[in-house]
Write a protein that holds these residues in place. Structure first.
Motif, PDB file in Angstrom:
ATOM      1  N   ALA A  53      -2.947   3.382   9.027  1.00 55.13           N
ATOM      2  CA  ALA A  53      -2.880   2.742   7.754  1.00 55.13           C
ATOM      3  C   ALA A  53      -1.940   3.674   6.965  1.00 55.13           C
ATOM      4  CB  ALA A  53      -4.090   2.615   6.849  1.00 55.13           C
ATOM      5  N   TRP A  54      -0.593   2.781   6.460  1.00 61.15           N
ATOM      6  CA  TRP A  54       0.049   3.394   5.552  1.00 61.15           C
ATOM      7  C   TRP A  54       0.018   3.630   4.234  1.00 61.15           C
ATOM      8  CZ3 TRP A  54       5.035   4.647   7.713  1.00 61.15           C
ATOM      9  CH2 TRP A  54       5.163   4.433   9.099  1.00 61.15           C
ATOM     10  N   THR A  55       0.450   4.477   3.457  1.00 65.92           N
ATOM     11  CA  THR A  55       0.217   4.776   2.238  1.00 65.92           C
ATOM     12  C   THR A  55       1.707   4.622   1.497  1.00 65.92           C
ATOM     13  OG1 THR A  55       0.674   6.905   2.126  1.00 65.92           O
ATOM     14  CG2 THR A  55      -1.652   6.127   2.332  1.00 65.92           C
ATOM     15  N   HIS A  56       1.663   4.531   0.167  1.00 64.99           N
ATOM     16  CA  HIS A  56       3.165   4.612  -0.669  1.00 64.99           C
ATOM     17  C   HIS A  56       3.254   6.065  -1.113  1.00 64.99           C
ATOM     18  CE1 HIS A  56       1.481   3.326  -4.761  1.00 64.99           C
ATOM     19  NE2 HIS A  56       0.768   3.798  -3.946  1.00 64.99           N
ATOM     20  N   VAL A  57       2.319   7.048  -0.559  1.00 62.02           N
ATOM     21  CA  VAL A  57       2.480   8.550  -1.066  1.00 62.02           C
ATOM     22  C   VAL A  57       3.440   9.114  -0.121  1.00 62.02           C
ATOM     23  CG1 VAL A  57       1.319  10.447  -1.392  1.00 62.02           C
ATOM     24  CG2 VAL A  57      -0.049   8.127  -1.861  1.00 62.02           C
ATOM     25  N   ALA A  58       4.409   9.823  -0.684  1.00 61.00           N
ATOM     26  CA  ALA A  58       5.453  10.572   0.037  1.00 61.00           C
ATOM     27  C   ALA A  58       5.310  12.013   0.056  1.00 61.00           C
ATOM     28  CB  ALA A  58       6.921  10.138  -0.587  1.00 61.00           C
ATOM     29  N   CYS A  59       5.787  12.569   1.150  1.00 56.05           N
ATOM     30  CA  CYS A  59       5.576  14.201   1.181  1.00 56.05           C
ATOM     31  C   CYS A  59       6.181  14.805   0.058  1.00 56.05           C
ATOM     32  CB  CYS A  59       6.614  14.453   2.402  1.00 56.05           C
ATOM     33  SG  CYS A  59       6.904  16.250   2.643  1.00 56.05           S
ATOM     34  N   ARG A  60       5.885  15.850  -0.308  1.00 54.86           N
ATOM     35  CA  ARG A  60       6.266  16.375  -1.369  1.00 54.86           C
ATOM     36  C   ARG A  60       8.001  16.837  -1.327  1.00 54.86           C
ATOM     37  NH1 ARG A  60       1.972  20.482  -0.107  1.00 54.86           N
ATOM     38  NH2 ARG A  60       2.853  21.215   1.732  1.00 54.86           N
ATOM     39  N   LEU A  61       8.254  16.887  -0.262  1.00 54.22           N
ATOM     40  CA  LEU A  61       9.533  17.169  -0.011  1.00 54.22           C
ATOM     41  C   LEU A  61      10.746  16.023   0.047  1.00 54.22           C
ATOM     42  CD1 LEU A  61       9.487  20.021   2.443  1.00 54.22           C
ATOM     43  CD2 LEU A  61       9.971  20.244   0.217  1.00 54.22           C
ATOM     44  N   LEU A  62      10.138  14.766   0.183  1.00 51.02           N
ATOM     45  CA  LEU A  62      11.074  13.544  -0.028  1.00 51.02           C
ATOM     46  C   LEU A  62      11.581  13.541  -1.391  1.00 51.02           C
ATOM     47  CD1 LEU A  62      12.027  11.247   1.662  1.00 51.02           C
ATOM     48  CD2 LEU A  62      10.284   9.890   0.686  1.00 51.02           C
ATOM     49  N   ASP A  63      12.725  13.255  -1.434  1.00 48.14           N
ATOM     50  CA  ASP A  63      13.656  12.964  -2.581  1.00 48.14           C
ATOM     51  C   ASP A  63      13.599  11.391  -2.703  1.00 48.14           C
ATOM     52  OD1 ASP A  63      15.643  11.892  -4.344  1.00 48.14           O
ATOM     53  OD2 ASP A  63      16.554  14.119  -4.425  1.00 48.14           O
ATOM     54  N   GLY A  64      12.792  10.964  -3.873  1.00 45.91           N
ATOM     55  CA  GLY A  64      12.613   9.419  -4.048  1.00 45.91           C
ATOM     56  C   GLY A  64      13.911   8.931  -4.365  1.00 45.91           C
TER      57      GLY A  64
END
Length: 164
Positions: A53-64
């Motif tokens: 199940a995918w979320t739209h929550v990104a790793c803290r290191l991902l630059d949005g």
């Protein structure tokens, strides 16, 4: 990243059509990443079925904004569960997005038109709506139990199916 010129071999075919993933140089391997950021999204796995199940929550290191890691060289030290895409990982991971170049090449497919190696522009992945740009929130400060409140269908979809 090393210079990838020429991208084509003596037969005028791009390296990703001529080589297997195992045959690629480190710079060729790294150049396959399209910068979509989908692999940097938190995923939940059902322990019984293995379903992702995918979320739209990104790793803290991902630059949005750039969809790139803010600390790529040290990412695995900072985020211990960060998975570095090695050949073994590409061959075993079931959740690679259907548009992922590593998955496509592994499966004998070609890259999509918006991939920077074809378009010549790293922005086409964003213009084509493939990337996570503008569609995520950071995991920073979020409890793991809260991930279920942020499920998303689009990361596992192939919005360009049939369009290469």
């Amino acid at each position: 990243m090393d210079d990838l010129s020429p991208l084509r071999d003596s037969g005028n075919r791009p390296f990703w059509q001529e080589k297997t993933l195992a045959e690629m140089t480190p710079s060729e391997w790294e150049s396959l990443c399209d910068g979509c950021g989908r692999c940097c999204l938190n995923k939940l796995e059902d322990w019984d079925t293995g379903e992702i199940a995918w979320t739209h929550v990104a790793c803290r290191l991902l630059d949005g904004d750039t969809c790139r890691c803010k600390d790529y060289p040290n990412r695995q030290a900072t985020v211990p569960d960060c998975i570095g895409l090695t050949l073994a990982e590409v061959n075993s991971i079931t959740w690679l997005p259907p548009t992922c170049a590593y998955r496509l090449i592994r499966d004998g497919e070609d890259l999509y038109w918006w991939h920077h190696l074809l378009s010549g522009d790293p922005e086409t992945v964003h213009a084509a709506g493939i990337s996570v740009r503008g569609r995520t929130i950071s995991e920073e400060g979020m409890e793991t139990d809260d991930l279920e409140e942020h499920l998303a269908d689009w990361p596992g979809e192939d919005p360009g199916a049939g369009v290469r």
